[in-house]
Structures are given as C-alpha cells and as structure tokens.
Design a protein around this motif. Sequence first.
Motif, PDB file in Angstrom:
ATOM      1  N   ARG A 110       0.850  -1.187   0.000  1.00 37.13           N
ATOM      2  CA  ARG A 110       0.000   0.000   0.000  1.00 37.13           C
ATOM      3  C   ARG A 110       0.895   1.250   0.000  1.00 37.13           C
ATOM      4  O   ARG A 110       1.811   1.364   0.815  1.00 37.13           O
ATOM      5  N   PRO A 113      -0.909   7.987  -0.169  1.00 36.78           N
ATOM      6  CA  PRO A 113      -1.776   7.866  -1.357  1.00 36.78           C
ATOM      7  C   PRO A 113      -2.128   9.216  -1.966  1.00 36.78           C
ATOM      8  O   PRO A 113      -2.284   9.337  -3.168  1.00 36.78           O
ATOM      9  N   GLU A 114      -2.258  10.238  -1.129  1.00 36.94           N
ATOM     10  CA  GLU A 114      -2.699  11.537  -1.647  1.00 36.94           C
ATOM     11  C   GLU A 114      -1.694  12.116  -2.628  1.00 36.94           C
ATOM     12  O   GLU A 114      -2.017  12.982  -3.426  1.00 36.94           O
ATOM     13  N   TRP A 131      -2.530   5.551  -8.554  1.00 33.55           N
ATOM     14  CA  TRP A 131      -3.463   4.962  -7.584  1.00 33.55           C
ATOM     15  C   TRP A 131      -4.266   3.831  -8.232  1.00 33.55           C
ATOM     16  O   TRP A 131      -4.452   2.758  -7.653  1.00 33.55           O
ATOM     17  N   LEU A 146      -0.182  10.451  -4.926  1.00 36.12           N
ATOM     18  CA  LEU A 146      -0.147   9.696  -6.187  1.00 36.12           C
ATOM     19  C   LEU A 146      -1.054  10.335  -7.231  1.00 36.12           C
ATOM     20  O   LEU A 146      -2.067  10.953  -6.902  1.00 36.12           O
ATOM     21  N   THR A 147      -0.665  10.170  -8.482  1.00 38.04           N
ATOM     22  CA  THR A 147      -1.582  10.559  -9.562  1.00 38.04           C
ATOM     23  C   THR A 147      -2.715   9.543  -9.611  1.00 38.04           C
ATOM     24  O   THR A 147      -2.617   8.451  -9.049  1.00 38.04           O
ATOM     25  N   ASP A 148      -3.766   9.899 -10.318  1.00 35.56           N
ATOM     26  CA  ASP A 148      -4.889   8.974 -10.474  1.00 35.56           C
ATOM     27  C   ASP A 148      -4.421   7.661 -11.092  1.00 35.56           C
ATOM     28  O   ASP A 148      -4.860   6.578 -10.700  1.00 35.56           O
ATOM     29  N   ARG A 195       2.658   4.643   0.723  1.00 36.45           N
ATOM     30  CA  ARG A 195       2.812   5.343   2.003  1.00 36.45           C
ATOM     31  C   ARG A 195       1.922   6.577   2.075  1.00 36.45           C
ATOM     32  O   ARG A 195       1.298   6.831   3.091  1.00 36.45           O
ATOM     33  N   TYR A 216      -2.231   0.711  -8.386  1.00 34.40           N
ATOM     34  CA  TYR A 216      -2.225  -0.003  -7.102  1.00 34.40           C
ATOM     35  C   TYR A 216      -3.561  -0.702  -6.857  1.00 34.40           C
ATOM     36  O   TYR A 216      -3.628  -1.846  -6.409  1.00 34.40           O
ATOM     37  N   LEU A 217      -4.624   0.000  -7.201  1.00 33.90           N
ATOM     38  CA  LEU A 217      -5.960  -0.471  -6.839  1.00 33.90           C
ATOM     39  C   LEU A 217      -6.446  -1.607  -7.732  1.00 33.90           C
ATOM     40  O   LEU A 217      -7.020  -2.578  -7.254  1.00 33.90           O
TER      41      LEU A 217
END
Lengths: 94, 1003
Positions: free
Chosen positions: A27, A31-32, A39, A34-36, A29, A42-43
């Motif tokens: 995950r 997330p805010e 993210w 990260l670019t869309d 560290r 990752y998701l």
Amino acid sequence: MLLIKCPWCGDRDEHEFSYGGEAHIVRPRDPEKLTDDQWADYLFMRKNPKGAHLERWVHAHGCRRWFNVERDTVTHAITAVYKMNEKPPRSSKT
Amino acid sequence: MSQQTYRLAVGGHIDRTRPLSFDFNGKRYGGYVGDTLASALLANGVHLVGRSYKYHRPRGVLSAGSEEPNALVQHGTGGATDPNFRATQVELYDELVAASQNCWPSVSFDLGAVNSLFSRVLPAGFYYKTFMWPKAFWKYYEYVIRRAAGLGRAPDAPDPAYYDNMHVHCEVLVVGGGVTGLAAALSAARADARVILADEQCEFGGGLLGAGEQIDGMSTDEWVAQAVAELASMKQVTLLPRSTVIGYFDHNFLTIAERIQDHLGPMGTPDKARQRLWKVRAKQVVLATGAHERPMVFKNNDRPGIMLASAAQTYVNRFAVKPGNNVVFFTNNDSAYGAALTLAEAGIKVAAVLDVRAQPTGRLATKVRDRGIEILGRHAIAAAMGKKRVSAVEVMMLNESADRLIGTARKIACDLVCMSAGWSPAVHLFSQSRGKLKYDANRSCFVPGDSVQAERSAGAANGTFSLAACIVEGHEAGLAAATDAGYNKNASVPKAPVRQEIEEAPVDPLWLVPAKAGEHTNKHFVDFQNDVTAADVVLAAREGYRSVEHLKRYTTMGMGTDQGKTSNVNALAIFGQVLGSDIPDVGTTTFRPPYTPVTFGVLVGRDVGELADPVRRTPMHQWHESKGAKFEDVGQWRRPWYYPLPGESMQDAVNRECLATRKAIGILDASTLGKIDIRGPHAAEFLDRIYTNGWKKLAIGRCRYGVMCGEDGMVFDDGVTARLGENHYWMTTTTGNAARVLAWLEEWLQTEWPELKVYCNSMTEHWATASVAGPLARKLVAKLTSDIDFDPDNFPFMSCREGAVAGIPARVFRISFTGELSFEINVRSSCGRALWNTLMTVGEQYGITPFGTEAMHVLRAEKGFIIAGQETDGTVTPIDLGLEPMVSKRKDFIGKRSLSRPDTQREDRKQLVGLLPVDAREVLPEGSQIVEKVDDKPPVPMIGHVTSSYYSAYLERSIALALIKRGRSRHGETVQVPLEDKVVPAKISAPQFYDPEGVRING
C-alpha cells in the motif's frame, strides 16, 4: 482441489483456505501524493501470468493466518510457501 | 413368470440356489443373485429395453458395463426412483422394479418413433436451425421439445435414503480391479504402502470376469480369488468394490462414488448410508481402468440383438446367459475370435465371422476356422435387418481401400450380431488429470502420454491388451508407485506369469462401413445414446465445422449420460476422414468428471435438511418463539421479524410495534449484531485507518458511529464502536457482515500493518443484547440498575457504562438506531434470557412492546439511517450517502484516495434521497427503477432505484429511500417509478422523515 501447506498448520485441503490475490502489492505510504493513474495501478492492476504466480492465501477455517504461495497458474503446482514477512523464493522471476 | 430360456445350465458367477424375481415394464421375470438387470433380461430373451433419445428407435443391450449407451432404465419407485440407470450395472435384487425410458405408451409401441420416419429432416443442428424463428416462440417450442425429449423422470418425493461423505489419505490409489489393478495393488501393498483399490463392479476381476483364460496354470477365477484373498488379509489395504472413481482433480485429489447398498434395493439396511463419496488424497495413483470395445458403424447397427463381442462373451462366461442362438461376428481385430470360441462352446451357432482384414491369420482365428466356422475376409455388414430384434444381416465385400461395398449382397439369418471395431483405452481419468493423449496408429487407439500428476497408467488403460503383459505392467506400476511414495525400495516385481501367449494379428481400422451405392449413412449410428449418425458427422464437416469440440456441440455426439464412451473415437475418426485429417490432428473432446453419472445425494452427503446450513439462534430465541414471532433469516441468524397478536396482519403488527416504540417503549433482540473486541496499544491508530472518521480523540466511555470503505472508496460496513478502556475498543458491525469485517481487520493487520499491536476477537456469540428504545426507556433501565447514573448529563448520548442491570453484569450503550432515546444492554449470553425476562416483566407497566426487524427497518428508515447492503451495493461512497461530515480530511484511511478519483467525483453520481410517493398509500417495491418520465419507446434512461420502502404508521404514509442521480440537488422534484401495471409519481425529499433535528434521542 489444491493441497496447501499452511506454514503454521501443515498440509491442508484447499477448502480451508481463502484466496487473497496477488502478493507483494504494498500500500502506498502517501496515497494523496499519487496521480490517479498511479493509484489506479495499485488499486486495480494485477499480474495474470502463465506460470509462476506469487499470491496470498489465508487459512480462513484454520489458524486464520495470512501467508504467501508461489503457484504455477498452468499446472497448479505449489512451488513455495512463505510467511508474510519473508522474501519470495529466488526461483521466482517476480 | 417368464422362463429363463436363454440361461445356460452350468457356469457363470450367478448363484442358481438363490432365484430372484423382478418387474420390468410391468412384467414379471426371474433371475439369480449375481445377475445384472441386463443379464437377467437377456436370460429371459428380452433384448428390446428402451427407445432412443431422438428417433425413438428400438434399442437393446450393447455392452456389459458402465459404458452402456442404450439400456437406460428408470429404476425403483416413489422417492427412491433413479433415472438413467444403466441396466448393465444394476445388480439384480428381489422385487426390483424398473422401466424403459423415452417411450410412450410402451417400449414396444412407441408413438415417438414417428420421429424416425422424419429422420431425413431431423439432421444434426436441426433444433438450432428450425426453432430459431420467430425468436419469441422459443418458449413454446421448448415446452414441446422438452416433453418429447426425455431420458428418465426425476423423483417427485423426498429421497428416503441418506448418503455419506468421507475423507481419506493413502499412498497408492489403484483405480480398476481387473488383472492389472489387482497386480498393482498387490505389489504396492506388499511394499507396505497404504493402498485403496476401487472398482466399479460388484466383484474384482474386471475384464477377466468375462474371459475364459488361464494364468499360471490357474483359471482366471482362481487367480482373481487368490489375489483378492491376499489383499483382504493386509490391513493396509482398503478394497472398494461397487466404487467408481468419478473424478481426478488437482494435487492427486480423487473422488470415489461407492454404492454401498444399491444392490440390496429398498430392502437395504435403513441405518446404513445408501452411497458414500470418498474424497481421496493419494500420494500416487495407478490407473488400471481397462478399455472399451468400439462398435462397428454400419447401417442399422443399433438394432436390438447387436452387441459388442466382449459383452456377449461376458454374458456367457460370467452370467451363463446365451445372448442369442445364431450369431454373426463382425470384427477388425483378433479379440472377437476369443468371443466367437466362447459362444461356440456355449452351444451358440456361429453363422459366420466377417473380418475387415483380408487374411485373418491370428492363432485365435485359426482356432475358429478349425472349428469349421466360416470366416469371410474383407467382408462387412452392409445392413442389419429386423426391427425390434435383428433377424438377418446383409453381407458384402469391401474393396481394397475399404471405402466401397462391392459384389453381390448375401443375406445371413441371425438373432445376434457381435461386433468389435477395436479397443479404446479408458483414458478418462488420465485426461482429467490433465495428461495429454497420444494416438497409437499401430493399435488404432489413443493412449496416455506423459503424466502431469503423480500418476501412471497400466494395462489396457495404457494400450496394453495382452493378459500376461497386463500382469507385468500392473506389478511394475504398483511397485513404482509405492517406491515413489517412499515405501520399500527393495521389493521386487514377481516374475512374469506363465501363460500361453496368444499371437495376435494387428487391428485394421474400419471406422465406417460405406453405404451401398445410392444410399446414405443416416442409419449408421455412431453415438447410440444421442442418435448421432455418420451422416450427421459428415454434415457437420460439410457445413464448415473443423474443431472436434464444435462437432460435439453441433451434433450432440458424446453429450449423453455415457459421454460417448463407445462413440467418441469412431466419431472423430469419421470426422477426420471427411476432413482429410489424421486422427491425432482431429484430437479428442475434453473428458470431464464424473466418469459415470452419480446421484446428487452422494455429492451432497449429510449436508441436507437441518445440516444444509447451520442455524444461529440468540439466547432469547425460545421466548420469541413462545410469543408466536415470525422469523426472518439474516445470514445464518434467525431473527424475529414481527410479533403478530391474534388476528393481526403483518402490517398491523409492524404498525403497532413502531407506534409503541415511538410513544412508549419497544424492545429489540439485537444479539445478532456483530461484536468485535479490539485491544492493543495501537488500537486507536488502527481504527483511524479503518474508519473514514477520526478515533484518536474518542474518550473512554464514549461511542462513535463509523463507516468503513474498501480501498476503492465504496462503503463496506458501518456501526458504532465504543472505547471501553485505554487500549480497549468494542466494535459493532452489521449482522450479516460480522465475519467479513473481522476477516477484513485481520487482513490489514497481518498483511499490511504487522507493526501495529492490535488484537481482534469475535464476541458476537459471547454477548446477548437487548435494545430498549422509546421515551420511557430511561425509566425502565433506571429502575433495574443501582450502580449506573442514568441522569442525561452524566450518561449522555453516544456513551457507555458498565454496571449491573437486573443484577446481571452489563455493558450499557446509549446509542440509537430508531431515533428514540435508547439503551443497548449487553450481558453474557448465558444471562440473555434472564435479562430479557426481567425487562419484559418490569417493563409491562410502561407498555413495553417487543419489536422485530421489520419495525426496526421502518423506524430507522424514518430517520434516514442506512443499512449497509441495502442502501449500499458496493458502488456507493460515503459522500453519495451524504456522510461527508464523517469523512476525515486530515488523516488517511482505507479508500480515501479513491474518493478523489474522477469516477467518484462525477457530478451525476447517484445520491441517497428520500422518496415520497404522491399517493401516500402506495408503498413502492424495493428495487424499483426510477425514471424521469415514461416514454412510449425505449430507451427510457434509469436515473436511480428504490433501496428501502415501507409504510410508516407514525407518519401515516409511505416512505422510501432511494439512490438517484444528482439526487441531493433535486429535493422537491417529482420522478416516475414504472411498475408492472402502473406508473407511480413520487417526490424527492431529504432522507429524513422523522425528527430531523434529533431531539427525540433525549427522550
């Protein structure tokens, strides 16, 4: 019907386990930051190899512990089982 | 009773001292212990046993084993009836009742046989081509087709028998108890390995049971008896007769369906299971599954009285039955000559042996010739005559390339035709183990290729057909399996048995007997069970099908209950001929479990009735029952739904329960709510990451409502969590989600944040919960408690206290799901009923009223409180629900980043709103689609759906919650809800209908 060697309980039938998808996805560290796209990567994005796959399993109807498995997606042969904090086997390309 | 006129006076494995009688199609017949239904029918001269699936052609017994495509019967009566039983496998018992299938009004006079007259217009793909149009008519077509098609009837009463499942481990599982399997089991067991030997027949011996040969100077019967006796004497051996290995799965997991007492009929022992499914994990597997003889494909090859040569031999040798008086053989290999000798010795007249090969020179052929039997080289049956029984065959010569019939036809009278087109190893389980087959052109059959799992094939299953070689291969396989499993590396294979080796001439494949000049092959049956002819296969090729898998689906070849055991290889060889491809290039279709059909019962085992799914009941359950509560299943829990008084409808009861709670006091059994005990120094940090809101500032003794999301930002569950101590929290979850939430917490703790010292335990069953709600709730709990201060200032909303309620140690939470002043009283489960009794007794003076889940739903919907899983469906964010104030901007939590993705930021997302039907009596069905306006023609865009909908007695009108696109900006607007018979206009509102200021929680 796989035979999975839980690192704590030993060989058990697949029935006792739940599958947890690809292993070693950390995950982010922060997330805010990260670019869309990052993210979303990752998701959503997961490997789908033909061959060795590092994946997570949980002994849901046993000790309830999570662990990692190296499984061949073609033959279903399980070539390694290792704990969450352990490194993948060297044989693995991942 | 009909006489067994075709029974031989001596020989066979039947017990002539134990006669049996049975009923077939309403007629009485006699047989003996040791018979199958098929052998007993043949002993009585009955060859016509059923009608075919599509053309309703008369059909007889083709085989003597589980590969039987024709002789399917409805077995038994009432709840114990079974469809599609193979007569060749049904062991005879006294008073057995069976009937033919696919025929009406009777097997002898069948109206459906009219299909046969139209066979030219019912070719492969007929249904696909004809019933496609008009599309809307399919439901009518289907109705008629389903009735005309058939196979057996499902029972219409509960099955009186019960079934078992069983898990076992062994070193070596040997599949098949013929000569190879017995040899393998002996060698493995002598090496001390734990061995399971499973065979589908009632006695071991396999193909030997029908063959009259010699091993080591013994008769085969003696050899089998000796082997079985030795195996039975070894404690490491489990012998499973009547047990079919039906599936071969990953990691050497195999399933065996054991028919424990099917052979005893309804007179079986009632306290024993009828069948048992063995789930075996074997270190090594030996597949000694034998081989299936292939039928010859010629005109009218499906007439009763035409059977496989080995089957006829089995009926004579094993069952002492003459399958006919006057036989013609038709073969392309030597094995049929052995059968011809057996039949001749039993006194059956062998009219002729037709051989595809020009000069049959094998030793058996010579023996047959020496008996004075006519052998016709390079001859074939051009057609069979007779309808319900073969009466003669028309014999013609084959040209050199065997693709044309030449010369003049000669008619030979007969009442039995024995055919052999060679042998196909039973590679089904090998194939299921994911092994690839290879084609052996010398032996004209597919044999196992390389093993994928810890498995080896041996004997006929491996393409080894001679008896002596099978014994050697069996011993070697058994020993190798035991050795590989870590057993006795010093044991050796016994030397090859002494046996007169019979020299065999090679098989000469003839996959299809050509049609006579000017005729078609549309009566040359390939797949008997599904009525697929050679012409159908040719048609499929002509219409452009190239893959054997497509051939199968287009013609339905191999899709019957026999899965094409006798037909697949013939079909794909004919297909290959038409396409000009070699057989290996055509390939085989996929073999799938089960090997032979099994009952649902044996798969399900004991998991039926009460044991199908455990029922969870709260400690107060009996009280609810005694008050006549109606129950609702929530997950596995049985929750009181409502408590009707005499004469009350459900709506009456729910109205009364709601009003009592709003005006006086109601009581709800909330024991089913998920309760998770969370402890550890990092518990607050953990909750901060799990929930969307902040938890670090929550004081001891206070509660907070929380929403948790998945990493995708969608609401996953919600509930109230209380802080009981410095490092001690008490989380509640939705009833149906308790286990999932605990697993979710564990997953994050173990896989992502192992550094957090947090420990989670399920407490759901340990505590019973009574929730008292209503303006008088405080009065009641205060009266029962001395050590908790219920003063509103000292016990404010969203806080918890510990003390004794009604003398029982309790945790009391002042939280509310109804909007009223309420207290959730938690006590140990063992005290739940006592607490409830006291609350009811003492509460009587306040008019305490128990309410169920339905009233709870109405009360919470009046307040606009969501239920996870009802208002949410995995596509709904906390923002969509209007819970923005609960979503922290300051900290990270699971799913936070997803709430700023473009999709979750879309302006037209569905948002939670209230919905008030214009007609206040109209209660919308939950799940109704919502549209802007109803257009005459589609498409009518959906803008949302109703998530909850009730009649509110307090508001005296219907209310609903809904998710509607841009709903929050549309309060006051009217939308349309189209129902089956009308369109209901409804007005969008805020999702709170009752006490929006929230003053009622203070009582």
